[in-house]
Design a protein around this motif. Structure first.
Motif, mmCIF file in Angstrom:
data_model
loop_
_atom_site.group_PDB
_atom_site.id
_atom_site.type_symbol
_atom_site.label_atom_id
_atom_site.label_comp_id
_atom_site.label_asym_id
_atom_site.label_seq_id
_atom_site.Cartn_x
_atom_site.Cartn_y
_atom_site.Cartn_z
ATOM 1 N N TRP A 77 33.681 20.433 -1.134
ATOM 2 C CA TRP A 77 33.682 19.519 0.002
ATOM 3 C C TRP A 77 32.610 18.433 -0.164
ATOM 4 N N LEU A 78 31.475 18.788 -0.742
ATOM 5 C CA LEU A 78 30.419 17.799 -0.954
ATOM 6 C C LEU A 78 30.883 16.704 -1.899
ATOM 7 N N LEU A 79 31.448 17.087 -3.039
ATOM 8 C CA LEU A 79 31.922 16.089 -4.005
ATOM 9 C C LEU A 79 33.063 15.250 -3.425
ATOM 10 N N THR A 80 33.980 15.913 -2.710
ATOM 11 C CA THR A 80 35.106 15.181 -2.119
ATOM 12 C C THR A 80 34.628 14.152 -1.104
ATOM 13 N N SER A 81 33.685 14.537 -0.247
ATOM 14 C CA SER A 81 33.191 13.607 0.779
ATOM 15 C C SER A 81 32.449 12.432 0.159
ATOM 16 N N LEU A 82 31.667 12.669 -0.898
ATOM 17 C CA LEU A 82 30.938 11.577 -1.544
ATOM 18 C C LEU A 82 31.888 10.594 -2.207
ATOM 19 N N LEU A 83 32.903 11.115 -2.871
ATOM 20 C CA LEU A 83 33.889 10.218 -3.495
ATOM 21 C C LEU A 83 34.656 9.431 -2.436
ATOM 22 N N ALA A 84 35.007 10.080 -1.333
ATOM 23 C CA ALA A 84 35.724 9.393 -0.248
ATOM 24 C C ALA A 84 34.852 8.319 0.399
ATOM 25 N N LEU A 85 33.544 8.577 0.529
ATOM 26 C CA LEU A 85 32.629 7.561 1.060
ATOM 27 C C LEU A 85 32.583 6.353 0.138
ATOM 28 N N GLY A 86 32.538 6.606 -1.172
ATOM 29 C CA GLY A 86 32.532 5.498 -2.126
ATOM 30 C C GLY A 86 33.800 4.668 -2.051
ATOM 31 N N ILE A 87 34.950 5.342 -1.944
ATOM 32 C CA ILE A 87 36.230 4.622 -1.843
ATOM 33 C C ILE A 87 36.293 3.814 -0.548
ATOM 34 N N SER A 88 35.818 4.390 0.552
ATOM 35 C CA SER A 88 35.828 3.690 1.845
ATOM 36 C C SER A 88 34.950 2.433 1.788
ATOM 37 N N ALA A 89 33.762 2.570 1.189
ATOM 38 C CA ALA A 89 32.873 1.417 1.080
ATOM 39 C C ALA A 89 33.471 0.343 0.180
ATOM 40 N N TYR A 90 34.111 0.772 -0.913
ATOM 41 C CA TYR A 90 34.731 -0.212 -1.817
ATOM 42 C C TYR A 90 35.881 -0.931 -1.120
ATOM 43 N N THR A 91 36.660 -0.202 -0.326
ATOM 44 C CA THR A 91 37.736 -0.835 0.444
ATOM 45 C C THR A 91 37.171 -1.853 1.427
ATOM 46 N N GLY A 92 35.974 -1.562 1.966
ATOM 47 C CA GLY A 92 35.345 -2.491 2.898
ATOM 48 C C GLY A 92 34.983 -3.825 2.287
ATOM 49 N N SER A 93 34.866 -3.890 0.953
ATOM 50 C CA SER A 93 34.533 -5.161 0.301
ATOM 51 C C SER A 93 35.675 -6.176 0.396
ATOM 52 N N PHE A 94 36.883 -5.701 0.707
ATOM 53 C CA PHE A 94 38.042 -6.602 0.820
ATOM 54 C C PHE A 94 38.304 -7.037 2.269
#
Length: 461
Positions: A77-94
């Motif tokens: 769950w820790l690794l999944t949440s960190l990767l999902a946070l990174g994807i969410s932040a990257y999506t925010g750049s658009f």
């Protein structure tokens, strides 16, 4: 040898600190940056307050904490949440910075996954911190979380001024991806596996455990899957997991002191958050520039809050420290500050100060925010230490869920009133609302005074 032992003992605290820091970034982005931007665009107080609804995933944290404990394990769950946070932040750049709906969706995603991350990190903290390091561990938690809020508020604002919106959020995404890679190689990752009762199978009339100290975890899981598949135990195993989840929830509810502490954490931030969120907007309306307000409220006040958390940790580290005495002292000080803020609002609205005297309102408002932020830091460290102390009374498999439940109740108290505060201001006015903040700041004191002393001891007898 002693130096190596000291470094080895400090590594878990450093790990906890960094994980708490990165999960504080979304809150800082939402709490310190977005409200001022929305208010500067002319939105009503009620519309600004409504953004607090995006914190609702933190309120539900106590409900899905047992699911995290039983299914998958904390490490996954820790690794999944960190990767999902990174994807969410990257999506925010658009995202278009002027599209409020898109920004809200991004913040909601960040809140969901940072709440999941918080469950796993809280479970790790409860597992690796001994009783005599709870004060130090919670100082690390509160201080580094607030530094994360500072990065998410003033830090990202400063980066945005130097670069652009896409660069800012790509940088944030890289921070989360780096943390995910780093977490995947932690030497303490074995501590992230929840302890559950071991199932037993019968073979030739003998009973044997599936697991053993010599068998790798991935082999155990593979063998268990084969056994249950061949013998038709999939459904009973699934039912057993649900029973375990409900068993954990039952233990959470029946832990001694839960009712007292739930009442306290639900109330203790209500008046404070209402004052600390709306005083900046009030002095913004009184003519203080956004740049000056961002400096004082986003940097200085946050720094004083961190300083207060440090001081709280130092006080709690002393022998025979009474958490109850610390909480009553600084909660009384906080009540006085909110009363002072109410006086500042009265000073401007009722005495009709001229424009040449508005600087007085600005100065008094900023002073009150600085003092309130410092006392809030001390109270937060002491309160979270008390929460962790009571959670340690649970059985091992229920500790993380108990702590997450208390944290959810704390967020619910802040979120409920922070969301309604803007509507109250629009309906009744700023002065009456700050009078309400004062009354709400007095309620936690009443709970603390009547709370049993045995709940507030740092160490077991």
């Amino acid at each position: 040898m002693l130096q190596w032992r000291y470094i080895k003992n400090a590594m878990p605290l450093c790990t906890l600190g960094w994980l708490y820091l990165v999960q504080g970034i979304p809150y800082g982005l939402q709490d310190k940056f977005i409200p001022i931007q929305l208010r500067s665009l002319g939105l009503q107080y009620s519309s600004v307050s409504l953004m607090k609804v995006l914190l609702v995933p933190w309120v539900a944290k106590g409900l899905w904490a047992p699911v995290v404990e039983v299914w998958g394990g904390r490490y996954l769950w820790l690794l999944t949440s960190l990767l999902a946070l990174g994807i969410s932040a990257y999506t925010g750049s658009f995202i278009n910075p002027e599209n409020t709906m898109s920004i809200g969706c991004m913040l909601l995603a960040l809140n969901v996954f940072s709440a999941v991350q918080d469950i796993t990190v809280d479970g790790l903290a409860l597992q690796i911190l001994p009783d005599d390091q709870l004060g130090l561990g919670n100082t690390v938690q509160v201080v580094l979380y607030k530094i994360g809020c500072l990065v998410g508020g003033a830090g990202l604002t400063f980066l945005l001024a130097l670069t652009s919106w896409p660069v800012t959020f790509v940088t944030l995404a890289l921070v989360y991806f780096f943390t995910a890679v780093w977490a995947s190689r932690l030497s303490i990752k074995s501590n992230l596996s929840v302890v559950c009762p071991e199932p037993e199978l019968e073979s030739d009339g003998d009973t044997r455990n599936i697991t053993s100290d010599e068998t790798p975890l991935y082999n155990v899981e593979e063998d268990a899957r084969k056994i249950t598949a061949t013998e038709g135990f999939l459904q009973p195993q699934f039912d057993s997991q649900w029973k375990q989840i409900f068993s954990i929830l039952k233990k959470v509810v029946h832990t001694p002191g839960t009712l007292w502490l739930s009442t306290y954490v639900f109330l203790y931030k209500m008046g404070e958050r209402g004052a600390i969120n709306n005083m900046p907007l009030f002095i913004l309306d009184m003519g203080l520039s956004k740049q000056s307000l961002a400096f004082w409220n986003g940097t200085i006040c946050q720094g004083l809050s961190i300083l207060g958390s440090f001081y709280g940790g130092i006080v709690l580290a002393k022998a025979r420290t009474s958490i109850k005495t610390v909480l009553i002292t600084y909660s009384s000080f906080r009540l006085f500050i909110v009363m002072f803020q109410c006086f500042v609002v009265f000073l401007f609205q009722q005495l009709s100060l001229g424009n040449e005297n508005v600087i007085i309102v600005h100065s008094l408002g900023i002073l009150s925010l600085c003092l309130l932020s410092y006392s809030s830091g001390v109270i937060s460290t002491a309160s979270f230490t008390l929460m962790m102390r009571v959670s340690r009374e649970c059985s091992e498999e229920a500790r993380a869920s108990h702590y997450s439940t208390l944290a959810s109740i704390e967020v619910a108290g802040k979120l409920l009133f922070a969301t309604l505060a803007g509507f109250i201001i629009d309906r009744t006015g700023m002065l009456r609302t700050f009078a309400l903040f004062t009354c709400l700041s007095a309620l936690p004191l009443l709970v603390l005074i009547t709370m049993p002393d045995k709940l507030c001891r740092l160490k077991k007898d």
